[in-house]
Design a protein around this motif. Structure first.
Motif, PDB file in Angstrom:
ATOM      1  N   ALA A   1       0.833  -1.210   0.000  1.00  0.00           N
ATOM      2  CA  ALA A   1       0.000   0.000   0.000  1.00  0.00           C
ATOM      3  C   ALA A   1       0.868   1.259   0.000  1.00  0.00           C
ATOM      4  O   ALA A   1       0.564   2.237  -0.692  1.00  0.00           O
ATOM      5  CB  ALA A   1      -0.935  -0.020   1.203  1.00  0.00           C
ATOM      6  N   LEU A   2       1.957   1.250   0.764  1.00  0.00           N
ATOM      7  CA  LEU A   2       2.857   2.410   0.791  1.00  0.00           C
ATOM      8  C   LEU A   2       3.611   2.555  -0.530  1.00  0.00           C
ATOM      9  O   LEU A   2       3.783   3.669  -1.043  1.00  0.00           O
ATOM     10  CB  LEU A   2       3.850   2.267   1.944  1.00  0.00           C
ATOM     11  N   GLN A   3       4.073   1.436  -1.091  1.00  0.00           N
ATOM     12  CA  GLN A   3       4.824   1.478  -2.346  1.00  0.00           C
ATOM     13  C   GLN A   3       3.968   2.034  -3.485  1.00  0.00           C
ATOM     14  O   GLN A   3       4.448   2.797  -4.328  1.00  0.00           O
ATOM     15  CB  GLN A   3       5.312   0.075  -2.725  1.00  0.00           C
ATOM     16  N   GLU A   4       2.699   1.628  -3.529  1.00  0.00           N
ATOM     17  CA  GLU A   4       1.833   2.044  -4.632  1.00  0.00           C
ATOM     18  C   GLU A   4       1.554   3.541  -4.630  1.00  0.00           C
ATOM     19  O   GLU A   4       1.168   4.101  -5.668  1.00  0.00           O
ATOM     20  CB  GLU A   4       0.525   1.261  -4.592  1.00  0.00           C
ATOM     21  N   GLN A   5       1.760   4.190  -3.499  1.00  0.00           N
ATOM     22  CA  GLN A   5       1.542   5.635  -3.417  1.00  0.00           C
ATOM     23  C   GLN A   5       2.749   6.432  -3.908  1.00  0.00           C
ATOM     24  O   GLN A   5       2.650   7.648  -4.111  1.00  0.00           O
ATOM     25  CB  GLN A   5       1.228   6.033  -1.973  1.00  0.00           C
ATOM     26  N   GLU A   6       3.888   5.765  -4.083  1.00  0.00           N
ATOM     27  CA  GLU A   6       5.128   6.454  -4.441  1.00  0.00           C
ATOM     28  C   GLU A   6       5.388   6.392  -5.946  1.00  0.00           C
ATOM     29  O   GLU A   6       4.937   5.479  -6.640  1.00  0.00           O
ATOM     30  CB  GLU A   6       6.318   5.810  -3.708  1.00  0.00           C
ATOM     31  N   HIS A   7       6.159   7.374  -6.425  1.00  0.00           N
ATOM     32  CA  HIS A   7       6.665   7.325  -7.794  1.00  0.00           C
ATOM     33  C   HIS A   7       7.604   6.126  -7.889  1.00  0.00           C
ATOM     34  O   HIS A   7       8.304   5.794  -6.932  1.00  0.00           O
ATOM     35  CB  HIS A   7       7.414   8.624  -8.112  1.00  0.00           C
ATOM     36  N   PRO A   8       7.635   5.429  -9.047  1.00  0.00           N
ATOM     37  CA  PRO A   8       8.485   4.230  -9.148  1.00  0.00           C
ATOM     38  C   PRO A   8       9.918   4.420  -8.671  1.00  0.00           C
ATOM     39  O   PRO A   8      10.482   3.534  -8.017  1.00  0.00           O
ATOM     40  CB  PRO A   8       8.438   3.902 -10.644  1.00  0.00           C
ATOM     41  N   GLU A   9      10.543   5.577  -8.952  1.00  0.00           N
ATOM     42  CA  GLU A   9      11.930   5.779  -8.534  1.00  0.00           C
ATOM     43  C   GLU A   9      12.055   6.015  -7.030  1.00  0.00           C
ATOM     44  O   GLU A   9      13.153   5.906  -6.482  1.00  0.00           O
ATOM     45  CB  GLU A   9      12.535   6.964  -9.287  1.00  0.00           C
ATOM     46  N   ASP A  10      10.947   6.355  -6.362  1.00  0.00           N
ATOM     47  CA  ASP A  10      10.987   6.638  -4.925  1.00  0.00           C
ATOM     48  C   ASP A  10      10.556   5.450  -4.076  1.00  0.00           C
ATOM     49  O   ASP A  10      10.546   5.549  -2.841  1.00  0.00           O
ATOM     50  CB  ASP A  10      10.086   7.842  -4.609  1.00  0.00           C
TER      51      ASP A  10
ATOM     52  N   GLY B   1      -3.753 -11.772  -5.826  1.00  0.00           N
ATOM     53  CA  GLY B   1      -3.710 -10.366  -6.219  1.00  0.00           C
ATOM     54  C   GLY B   1      -2.675  -9.581  -5.444  1.00  0.00           C
ATOM     55  O   GLY B   1      -1.980  -8.719  -6.011  1.00  0.00           O
ATOM     56  N   LEU B   2      -2.537  -9.883  -4.144  1.00  0.00           N
ATOM     57  CA  LEU B   2      -1.538  -9.200  -3.328  1.00  0.00           C
ATOM     58  C   LEU B   2      -0.128  -9.570  -3.781  1.00  0.00           C
ATOM     59  O   LEU B   2       0.768  -8.706  -3.852  1.00  0.00           O
ATOM     60  CB  LEU B   2      -1.724  -9.563  -1.851  1.00  0.00           C
ATOM     61  N   LEU B   3       0.084 -10.836  -4.118  1.00  0.00           N
ATOM     62  CA  LEU B   3       1.415 -11.259  -4.573  1.00  0.00           C
ATOM     63  C   LEU B   3       1.788 -10.570  -5.885  1.00  0.00           C
ATOM     64  O   LEU B   3       2.934 -10.140  -6.063  1.00  0.00           O
ATOM     65  CB  LEU B   3       1.441 -12.784  -4.752  1.00  0.00           C
ATOM     66  N   GLU B   4       0.822 -10.450  -6.799  1.00  0.00           N
ATOM     67  CA  GLU B   4       1.109  -9.769  -8.065  1.00  0.00           C
ATOM     68  C   GLU B   4       1.388  -8.286  -7.844  1.00  0.00           C
ATOM     69  O   GLU B   4       2.288  -7.714  -8.467  1.00  0.00           O
ATOM     70  CB  GLU B   4      -0.070  -9.957  -9.031  1.00  0.00           C
ATOM     71  N   ARG B   5       0.619  -7.653  -6.964  1.00  0.00           N
ATOM     72  CA  ARG B   5       0.877  -6.238  -6.664  1.00  0.00           C
ATOM     73  C   ARG B   5       2.246  -6.058  -6.021  1.00  0.00           C
ATOM     74  O   ARG B   5       2.957  -5.080  -6.296  1.00  0.00           O
ATOM     75  CB  ARG B   5      -0.212  -5.701  -5.734  1.00  0.00           C
ATOM     76  N   ALA B   6       2.637  -7.003  -5.157  1.00  0.00           N
ATOM     77  CA  ALA B   6       3.944  -6.919  -4.496  1.00  0.00           C
ATOM     78  C   ALA B   6       5.071  -7.007  -5.521  1.00  0.00           C
ATOM     79  O   ALA B   6       6.051  -6.252  -5.459  1.00  0.00           O
ATOM     80  CB  ALA B   6       4.074  -8.033  -3.460  1.00  0.00           C
TER      81      ALA B   6
END
Length: 550
Positions: A43-52, A86-91
Motif C-alpha cells: 500500500a505504501l509502495q503504490e503511493q510512491e513514484h516508481p523511482e521513490d 492479487g496481493l502477490l502480483e501487486r507486491a
C-alpha cells in the motif's frame, strides 16, 4: 485461509529472525504476519513514484549469495508465503527489478521481486542485519539502487559493451554543438546504448561483488543518506564517476592476469550477448513501429538484419494492418482477440491489434477472415511474446538472400508430419527416415572415434559400441563421457524442408486450417531456436573480436 496462494521465498536468516520478533509483537501467526506486513508495504509502495519506492540493500547485492557449485550448502532459509494471488502480483509489480533480470530466467538472471517485497516489508517494520549487512544503509530508493547498479555495470563492462557505449558517446559528442538532427544509423546507435545501459545487462557473481564494494564505499558511515541521494539523482558527479569506471583501460587487467595466469573467468561472452539482446530489443521496437504505422500503400517486406536477427525477410500481405486504439475505443478489438480472430500485443502503453483489414464501406477495421487457426497457435504465450510470434508468421522461409546468412533459415517439417499433410509420399518418408538413420550411425561412429582419440577407457568404449544403434542408450553414455571436451551427441531427425513462403501467405492462399495452425506453431518454434543460435553466435563472435589475449 481460503483464496490464498502458496509460494516460497528464500531470505537471510537475520530477516527470518526479525519476522519472528514482529510475529511475537503482533500476536499473530507467521502466515498472518507475512500477509499483514506485505499488504502494508505494498500500500505504501503504490503511493510512491516508481523511482521513490523502497528496496532492501540485500536485493541489490544479491545477498545471501546462491551456491556457486551444485552441492554447495545454502546460506539462505526458506519462508512459505500464503497470501491472496492479487496481493502477490501487486507486491511483484512494486518491487525492484535490475536491468536484465526476468521472472523466468537462468539462475543468474532471475528476478527476485517477491523476495525483495517480503524482505523490504520486514525491514520497514523491524530492522535487521548480520556481519555482511552491518553498517550498510538498509533501505534505499529504486532510483538510487539503479544508480548503484549502473556504476557496478560500468566497472565490470566487457570490451563489447564498451565498444557499443563509446560509439554512442562519440555520436553524442559530435552533435553537442550543432542543431543537425541524428540520422537513422545514429539514432539506432544511441537507442541500443540506452537499452544496454537501462534495460539489458549480464549478471554474474562478479557484478554483485562489484556492487558490494561500491555500496560499502557510498552507503556506509555518517554521509550514507546524502550519498544515497547522489545515487538517486545521477547528476554530474555521478556521471563523472560512471565515465571514469567505464573508460578505464585494460592495462591493470592485463597486469593482473599476467601475475595470476588466465584462470580468472573472461565475461566477454556475456557482454557480447548483452549487446546482442539490446540490439534485438531495438529491432523489435522498429518492427513494432513498422507494423502499427504502415498503411496499405507502404512497403510490405523488410529484412531483420544480422547480427541481432538471423537476417530473415518478413513479408506481410499489403492489406493487413495493425491498430492501437485509445482504451475507450478498444472494445470491439478486445472482443475479437478473445474470440481468437486476431492477436493483441502491448504497444506504447496501449494494446495493439493485428491483423486487420480496412473496411471499404465505412470507417474502421474488421478481422482478417480465417485467421483463427493462426491465433490458436499463439495460445499460452505471454503478452511480451506475441510480437515475436507475429514476426514468425511473416517470415518468408523460401527467401534466397543476396549474401549467405550466418544461420540456415529454413522450416523443417518432420517426415511423418509432411506425409500426413500430403506433401510427400510414404515411400519418400521412408527414404528420409533411412537417410536420418544412416546419419545417426555415422555420428555414433565418429563419437566413438573421438572418445578413443581423447583417451577414453576401453570399458567405456565397449559400452559405446554395444549401444551403437540404440539412440537413447548411446545418448546417456555420451552425456557421461569424461572426454567430451564440448562435443555433443545430436541425433538428426528425418525431416522435409518446407518449400513455401510465410504462414501469412499460406493463409491468403487458402491453406487448410489444421495446416495453418501447425505451420504457425512450427514457425514460432523454429524462429525462437534460430534466435537462440544467433545469440550463441554473438557469444562466440565477442570472444573472437574482443576476448582477452595475453
Amino acid at each position: 485461509m481460503a483464496g490464498n496462494k502458496e509460494t516460497n521465498v528464500r531470505l537471510a536468516p537475520c530477516a527470518l529472525e526479525a519476522l519472528s520478533r514482529i510475529t511475537v509483537r503482533r500476536g499473530t501467526s507467521r502466515d498472518e504476519t507475512v500477509r499483514q506486513v506485505l499488504a502494508e508495504h505494498v500500500a505504501l509502495q503504490e503511493q510512491e513514484h516508481p523511482e521513490d519506492r523502497l528496496t532492501h540493500i540485500s536485493t541489490v547485492l544479491r545477498y545471501p549469495r546462491p551456491p556457486r557449485w551444485r552441492g554447495d550448502p545454502r546460506t539462505d532459509v526458506p519462508l512459505r508465503v500464503r497470501a491472496p494471488a492479487g496481493l502477490l502480483e501487486r507486491a511483484r509489480a512494486v518491487s525492484l527489478r535490475l536491468p536484465g533480470q526476468h521472472p523466468r530466467a537462468y539462475r543468474d538472471y532471475q528476478g527476485r521481486m517477491l523476495t525483495d517485497a517480503v524482505t523490504t516489508a520486514i525491514a520497514r517494520d523491524e530492522p535487521f542485519d548480520d556481519d555482511f549487512l552491518s553498517g550498510l544503509l538498509p533501505l534505499l530508493r529504486h532510483g538510487a539502487a539503479l544508480g548503484l547498479w549502473r556504476l557496478a555495470a560500468a566497472a565490470t563492462s566487457t570490451r563489447p559493451e564498451k565498444a557499443c557505449l563509446l560509439e554512442a558517446r562519440v555520436v553524442r559528442a559530435a552533435h553537442r554543438r550543432t542543431d543537425v538532427p541524428h540520422d537513422f544509423d545514429e539514432q539506432y546507435i544511441l537507442r541500443v546504448a540506452e537499452v544496454l545501459e537501462r534495460e539489458e545487462s549480464w549478471h554474474a557473481l562478479t557484478r554483485f561483488e562489484s556492487a558490494t564494494g561500491l555500496a560499502r564505499r557510498f552507503l556506509t558511515g555518517p554521509g550514507a543518506k546524502e550519498r544515497e541521494q547522489a545515487l538517486w539523482e545521477q547528476d554530474k558527479p555521478w556521471e563523472k564517476l560512471y565515465e571514469g569506471l567505464l573508460l578505464a583501460d585494460d592495462r591493470e587487467e592485463r597486469r593482473w592476469r599476467r601475475r595470476q595466469g588466465s584462470t580468472s573467468y573472461d565475461w566477454t561472452g556475456r557482454g557480447g550477448t548483452a549487446v546482442w539482446r539490446a540490439r534485438r530489443r531495438v529491432d523489435l521496437e522498429y518492427f513494432e513501429d513498422w507494423l502499427v504505422e504502415r498503411t496499405r500503400t507502404d512497403p510490405a517486406a523488410g529484412v531483420m538484419e544480422e547480427p541481432a536477427s538471423p537476417g530473415w525477410l518478413l513479408r506481410i500481405p499489403p492489406a493487413w494492418l495493425a491498430h492501437a486504439p485509445a482504451p475507450a475505443a478498444s472494445g470491439p478489438y478486445t472482443a475479437w482477440a478473445e474470440q481468437r480472430r486476431l492477436l493483441a500485443f502491448p504497444c506504447r502503453n496501449r494494446q495493439a491489434f493485428w491483423p486487420l483489414l480496412q473496411c471499404e464501406d465505412a470507417p474502421g477495421h474488421r478481422p482478417v477472415p480465417g485467421f483463427e487457426p493462426v491465433a490458436a497457435a499463439a495460445d499460452g504465450l505471454r503478452p511480451g511474446q506475441v510480437l515475436g510470434f507475429i514476426e514468425a508468421v511473416l517470415i518468408d522461409w523460401n527467401h534466397e538472400p543476396a549474401e549467405e546468412p550466418l544461420l540456415r533459415i529454413a522450416l523443417d517439417v518432420p517426415a511423418d508430419q509432411a506425409c500426413r499433410f500430403g506433401f510427400i509420399t510414404a515411400e519418400e518418408q521412408h527414404r528420409l527416415m533411412a537417410r536420418a538413420r544412416a546419419a545417426t550411425l555415422k555420428i555414433m561412429d565418429d563419437f566413438i572415434t573421438w572418445s578413443a582419440d581423447d583417451g577414453a577407457g576401453e570399458s567405456y568404449l565397449d559400452k559405446l559400441r554395444e549401444a551403437r544403434g540404440d539412440t537413447r542408450a548411446f545418448h546417456r553414455l555420451a552425456r557421461s563421457s569424461p572426454s567430451l571436451k564440448g562435443r555433443k551427441f545430436v541425433v538428426p531427425h528425418a525431416s522435409w524442408t518446407w518449400p513455401g513462403g510465410s504462414v501469412a501467405a499460406e493463409l491468403v492462399a487458402g491453406a487448410r486450417p489444421e495446416l495453418l495452425e501447425w505451420l504457425a506453431g512450427a514457425a514460432h518454434r523454429s524462429s525462437s531456436l534460430l534466435l537462440e543460435q544467433a545469440m550463441q553466435a554473438a557469444w562466440q563472435r565477442a570472444f573472437d573480436r574482443h576476448g582477452f589475449r595475453m
